[in-house]
Motif scaffolding. Structure first.
Motif, mmCIF file in Angstrom:
data_model
loop_
_atom_site.group_PDB
_atom_site.id
_atom_site.type_symbol
_atom_site.label_atom_id
_atom_site.label_comp_id
_atom_site.label_asym_id
_atom_site.label_seq_id
_atom_site.Cartn_x
_atom_site.Cartn_y
_atom_site.Cartn_z
ATOM 1 N N LYS A 4 -5.099 2.575 6.486
ATOM 2 C CA LYS A 4 -4.777 2.932 7.867
ATOM 3 C C LYS A 4 -4.615 4.427 8.134
ATOM 4 O O LYS A 4 -4.728 4.862 9.274
ATOM 5 C CB LYS A 4 -3.498 2.203 8.303
ATOM 6 N N SER A 5 -4.321 5.225 7.121
ATOM 7 C CA SER A 5 -4.008 6.639 7.362
ATOM 8 C C SER A 5 -5.264 7.446 7.684
ATOM 9 O O SER A 5 -6.272 7.346 6.983
ATOM 10 C CB SER A 5 -3.318 7.243 6.139
ATOM 11 N N THR A 6 -5.175 8.277 8.720
ATOM 12 C CA THR A 6 -6.315 9.110 9.110
ATOM 13 C C THR A 6 -6.348 10.430 8.349
ATOM 14 O O THR A 6 -7.411 11.034 8.192
ATOM 15 C CB THR A 6 -6.269 9.396 10.624
ATOM 16 N N GLU A 77 -1.350 5.292 12.613
ATOM 17 C CA GLU A 77 -2.384 5.733 11.683
ATOM 18 C C GLU A 77 -2.357 7.238 11.407
ATOM 19 O O GLU A 77 -2.674 7.674 10.295
ATOM 20 C CB GLU A 77 -3.761 5.305 12.200
ATOM 21 N N ASP A 78 -1.969 8.055 12.377
ATOM 22 C CA ASP A 78 -1.909 9.501 12.146
ATOM 23 C C ASP A 78 -0.490 9.959 11.797
ATOM 24 O O ASP A 78 -0.071 11.058 12.135
ATOM 25 C CB ASP A 78 -2.442 10.270 13.356
ATOM 26 N N GLU A 197 5.625 5.326 13.900
ATOM 27 C CA GLU A 197 6.273 4.041 13.642
ATOM 28 C C GLU A 197 5.730 3.411 12.363
ATOM 29 O O GLU A 197 4.514 3.413 12.120
ATOM 30 C CB GLU A 197 6.064 3.078 14.815
ATOM 31 N N MET A 198 6.640 2.904 11.569
ATOM 32 C CA MET A 198 6.291 2.202 10.335
ATOM 33 C C MET A 198 7.079 0.891 10.306
ATOM 34 O O MET A 198 8.173 0.795 10.864
ATOM 35 C CB MET A 198 6.655 3.038 9.101
ATOM 36 N N TYR A 199 6.536 -0.093 9.636
ATOM 37 C CA TYR A 199 7.281 -1.332 9.427
ATOM 38 C C TYR A 199 8.076 -1.208 8.123
ATOM 39 O O TYR A 199 7.565 -0.739 7.108
ATOM 40 C CB TYR A 199 6.338 -2.527 9.333
ATOM 41 N N HIS A 200 9.327 -1.631 8.187
ATOM 42 C CA HIS A 200 10.204 -1.567 7.021
ATOM 43 C C HIS A 200 10.739 -2.958 6.719
ATOM 44 O O HIS A 200 11.529 -3.509 7.486
ATOM 45 C CB HIS A 200 11.369 -0.599 7.285
ATOM 46 N N TYR A 201 10.289 -3.496 5.602
ATOM 47 C CA TYR A 201 10.794 -4.801 5.153
ATOM 48 C C TYR A 201 12.079 -4.544 4.390
ATOM 49 O O TYR A 201 12.123 -4.586 3.164
ATOM 50 C CB TYR A 201 9.744 -5.503 4.286
#
Length: 231
Positions: A4-6, A77-78, A197-201
């Protein structure tokens, strides 16, 4: 990160800490074959979040470090460009993202010292829906405040080395908040980047601090944090 990272000018250091299943080691071998910018470093001592990150920082080749938990998933992504945009400023020492639970509730949107009942530190608007406008737009506004979590934290490597990295006496709790406060003592800003934004489990690997075997260590770290904060 790879999918996902640009931004592509990065390296990944995986700090392996006493895993036991064959599945994970097979996965490591697969990753090394697929990515030339990934290295596996072995930390064979008991788990100590501060020591593990200090160990990784010693081997990092870049000018900027991103401390990243193994329970984080990229959403924006960025993200690297957006965080780096602030972190490269001379007056900024740390940048952190907004972290969300998989159901889009807020897990982290800045840490406030003294917020929780114990008088240590806590996350603001914890579990609030991400699409709700919070007080003064706090969760949706990029700003500098007291502290952020190291679950997804960018910092200058030179600064990290200058102040001795994370305090290894904080094996699990408060190491990130303590690091932030010491960075602020260097007259550097701690920035919450609301548009990353990131998802954190949250704590999916280690579990929470409510287990009896963790209670004594947590109490010791709480006392150390309060003592340092009183100086």
């Amino acid at each position: 990160i790879y999918e996902k990272s640009t931004y592509r000018n990065f390296e990944i250091l995986v700090i392996e800490n006493n895993s036991e299943t064959e599945e994970i080691f097979s996965f490591y071998e697969q990753l090394k074959k697929e990515h030339s910018n990934l290295r596996i470093l072995n930390w064979k001592n008991p788990f100590n979040y501060s020591a593990i990150n200090n160990f990784g920082a010693e081997h990092a080749r870049g000018e900027y470090l991103v401390l990243l938990n193994n329970d984080i998933e990229v959403k924006t992504e960025d993200w690297m460009e957006e965080m780096l945009g602030y972190c490269q400023r001379e007056d900024v020492g740390i940048v952190c993202a907004k972290l969300l639970f998989p159901d889009e509730r807020i897990q982290h949107a800045v840490i406030i010292v003294g917020l929780c009942p114990s008088g240590t530190a806590g996350h603001i608007f914890y579990t609030f829906p991400n699409d709700v406008f919070t007080y003064a737009g706090k969760t949706s506004s990029t700003q500098d405040l007291s502290a952020v979590t190291a679950a997804c934290m960018m910092t200058k490597k030179s600064l990290y080395q200058k102040i001795g990295g994370m305090d290894e006496a904080f094996a699990v709790a408060f190491n990130d908040v303590d690091y932030c406060l010491r960075v602020r003592e260097q007259n550097k800003l701690v920035v919450y980047q609301a548009f990353v934004e990131m998802y954190h489990y949250e704590s999916v690997t280690r579990g929470y601090e409510d287990k009896p075997e963790n209670a004594k260590r947590f109490e010791q770290e709480t006392k150390r944090f309060k003592k340092r904060g009183a100086k």
